[in-house]
Design a protein around this motif. Structure first.
Motif, PDB file in Angstrom:
ATOM      1  N   THR A   1       3.135  -3.919   3.335  1.00  0.00           N
ATOM      2  CA  THR A   1       2.571  -2.734   3.953  1.00  0.00           C
ATOM      3  C   THR A   1       1.202  -2.459   3.347  1.00  0.00           C
ATOM      4  OG1 THR A   1       4.760  -1.810   4.301  1.00  0.00           O
ATOM      5  CG2 THR A   1       2.920  -0.291   4.392  1.00  0.00           C
ATOM      6  N   VAL A   2       0.254  -2.103   4.206  1.00  0.00           N
ATOM      7  CA  VAL A   2      -1.110  -1.823   3.787  1.00  0.00           C
ATOM      8  C   VAL A   2      -1.481  -0.425   4.268  1.00  0.00           C
ATOM      9  CG1 VAL A   2      -3.504  -2.533   4.001  1.00  0.00           C
ATOM     10  CG2 VAL A   2      -1.713  -4.250   4.014  1.00  0.00           C
ATOM     11  N   GLU A   3      -2.087   0.353   3.401  1.00  0.00           N
ATOM     12  CA  GLU A   3      -2.602   1.662   3.771  1.00  0.00           C
ATOM     13  C   GLU A   3      -4.104   1.653   3.533  1.00  0.00           C
ATOM     14  OE1 GLU A   3      -0.581   4.941   1.917  1.00  0.00           O
ATOM     15  OE2 GLU A   3       1.337   3.906   2.107  1.00  0.00           O
ATOM     16  N   LEU A   4      -4.859   1.981   4.575  1.00  0.00           N
ATOM     17  CA  LEU A   4      -6.316   2.034   4.479  1.00  0.00           C
ATOM     18  C   LEU A   4      -6.758   3.310   5.190  1.00  0.00           C
ATOM     19  CD1 LEU A   4      -8.950   0.594   3.658  1.00  0.00           C
ATOM     20  CD2 LEU A   4      -8.932  -0.485   5.900  1.00  0.00           C
ATOM     21  N   GLY A   5      -7.087   4.327   4.422  1.00  0.00           N
ATOM     22  CA  GLY A   5      -7.400   5.622   5.023  1.00  0.00           C
ATOM     23  C   GLY A   5      -6.177   6.135   5.764  1.00  0.00           C
ATOM     24  N   SER A   6      -6.326   6.418   7.050  1.00  0.00           N
ATOM     25  CA  SER A   6      -5.205   6.902   7.851  1.00  0.00           C
ATOM     26  C   SER A   6      -4.441   5.765   8.530  1.00  0.00           C
ATOM     27  CB  SER A   6      -5.707   7.881   8.913  1.00  0.00           C
ATOM     28  OG  SER A   6      -6.594   7.213   9.790  1.00  0.00           O
ATOM     29  N   LEU A   7      -4.857   4.537   8.294  1.00  0.00           N
ATOM     30  CA  LEU A   7      -4.217   3.377   8.917  1.00  0.00           C
ATOM     31  C   LEU A   7      -3.068   2.874   8.053  1.00  0.00           C
ATOM     32  CD1 LEU A   7      -4.105   1.036  10.983  1.00  0.00           C
ATOM     33  CD2 LEU A   7      -5.826  -0.115   9.604  1.00  0.00           C
ATOM     34  N   ASP A   8      -1.884   2.813   8.635  1.00  0.00           N
ATOM     35  CA  ASP A   8      -0.703   2.207   8.020  1.00  0.00           C
ATOM     36  C   ASP A   8      -0.367   0.965   8.806  1.00  0.00           C
ATOM     37  OD1 ASP A   8       0.085   3.659   5.839  1.00  0.00           O
ATOM     38  OD2 ASP A   8       1.390   5.014   6.951  1.00  0.00           O
ATOM     39  N   ALA A   9      -0.280  -0.178   8.146  1.00  0.00           N
ATOM     40  CA  ALA A   9       0.001  -1.422   8.856  1.00  0.00           C
ATOM     41  C   ALA A   9       0.858  -2.337   7.996  1.00  0.00           C
ATOM     42  CB  ALA A   9      -1.303  -2.124   9.224  1.00  0.00           C
ATOM     43  N   THR A  10       1.499  -3.266   8.654  1.00  0.00           N
ATOM     44  CA  THR A  10       2.285  -4.292   7.988  1.00  0.00           C
ATOM     45  C   THR A  10       1.714  -5.645   8.382  1.00  0.00           C
ATOM     46  OG1 THR A  10       4.268  -2.920   8.104  1.00  0.00           O
ATOM     47  CG2 THR A  10       4.595  -5.258   7.707  1.00  0.00           C
ATOM     48  N   ILE A  11       1.491  -6.500   7.402  1.00  0.00           N
ATOM     49  CA  ILE A  11       1.001  -7.859   7.663  1.00  0.00           C
ATOM     50  C   ILE A  11       2.067  -8.818   7.153  1.00  0.00           C
ATOM     51  CG2 ILE A  11      -0.788  -9.559   7.222  1.00  0.00           C
ATOM     52  CD1 ILE A  11      -2.690  -7.240   6.589  1.00  0.00           C
ATOM     53  N   ARG A  12       2.475  -9.729   8.026  1.00  0.00           N
ATOM     54  CA  ARG A  12       3.453 -10.734   7.617  1.00  0.00           C
ATOM     55  C   ARG A  12       3.330 -11.974   8.476  1.00  0.00           C
ATOM     56  NH1 ARG A  12       8.602  -7.309   8.501  1.00  0.00           N
ATOM     57  NH2 ARG A  12       7.638  -5.934   9.972  1.00  0.00           N
ATOM     58  N   THR A  13       3.920 -13.050   7.988  1.00  0.00           N
ATOM     59  CA  THR A  13       3.910 -14.267   8.785  1.00  0.00           C
ATOM     60  C   THR A  13       4.767 -14.048  10.018  1.00  0.00           C
ATOM     61  OG1 THR A  13       5.754 -15.177   7.510  1.00  0.00           O
ATOM     62  CG2 THR A  13       3.533 -15.839   6.846  1.00  0.00           C
ATOM     63  N   LYS A  14       4.361 -14.653  11.110  1.00  0.00           N
ATOM     64  CA  LYS A  14       5.101 -14.513  12.365  1.00  0.00           C
ATOM     65  C   LYS A  14       6.448 -15.222  12.274  1.00  0.00           C
ATOM     66  CE  LYS A  14       4.502 -13.839  17.015  1.00  0.00           C
ATOM     67  NZ  LYS A  14       4.160 -12.623  17.648  1.00  0.00           N
ATOM     68  N   TRP A  15       6.459 -16.388  11.614  1.00  0.00           N
ATOM     69  CA  TRP A  15       7.681 -17.167  11.438  1.00  0.00           C
ATOM     70  C   TRP A  15       7.869 -17.422   9.953  1.00  0.00           C
ATOM     71  CZ3 TRP A  15       9.354 -16.510  16.028  1.00  0.00           C
ATOM     72  CH2 TRP A  15       8.510 -16.601  17.114  1.00  0.00           C
TER      73      TRP A  15
END
Length: 118
Positions: A1-15
């Protein structure tokens, strides 16, 4: 999980165990990204909201400069402060129309593939 300002996102491999296909998910969008050419991590394709962009290193044998240039979205570039040292980067962002999720995915890709592994 990444938080950048008001942006919350998850980065992961697709497979699982495939580090050539990635996905960033936020509440607003999904960004799918992968190398354009097999086993060549110097050019990436980013797919989001029906759009496609290319993120690439300026030179095949030198990963110190990365950029994206597009008529609609503008120009984004990142480069090492000291050549050959991937610990410090400068970012030049003239891509105001580009969603933050896509920018974050591009920056992540560069950092993930240029940092030395121990």
């Amino acid at each position: 999980t990444v938080e950048l300002g008001s942006l919350d996102a998850t980065i992961r491999t697709k497979w699982r165990n495939d580090f050539s296909r990635w996905e960033l998910r936020s509440d607003e969008m999904i960004v799918d990204f992968s190398p354009i050419w097999r086993d060549d991590f110097t050019e990436w394709r980013f797919l989001f909201a029906g759009h496609q962009l290319k993120w690439q290193s300026a030179y095949k044998n030198d990963w110190n400069i990365w950029f994206m240039e597009d008529r609609t979205y503008g120009y984004l570039e990142m480069y090492t402060v000291f050549e050959g040292d991937p610990r410090d980067w400068e970012v030049f962002d003239d891509s105001l129309a580009l969603p933050d999720e896509v920018k974050l995915a591009m920056l992540f890709t560069t950092l993930f593939y240029t940092m030395p592994r121990q």
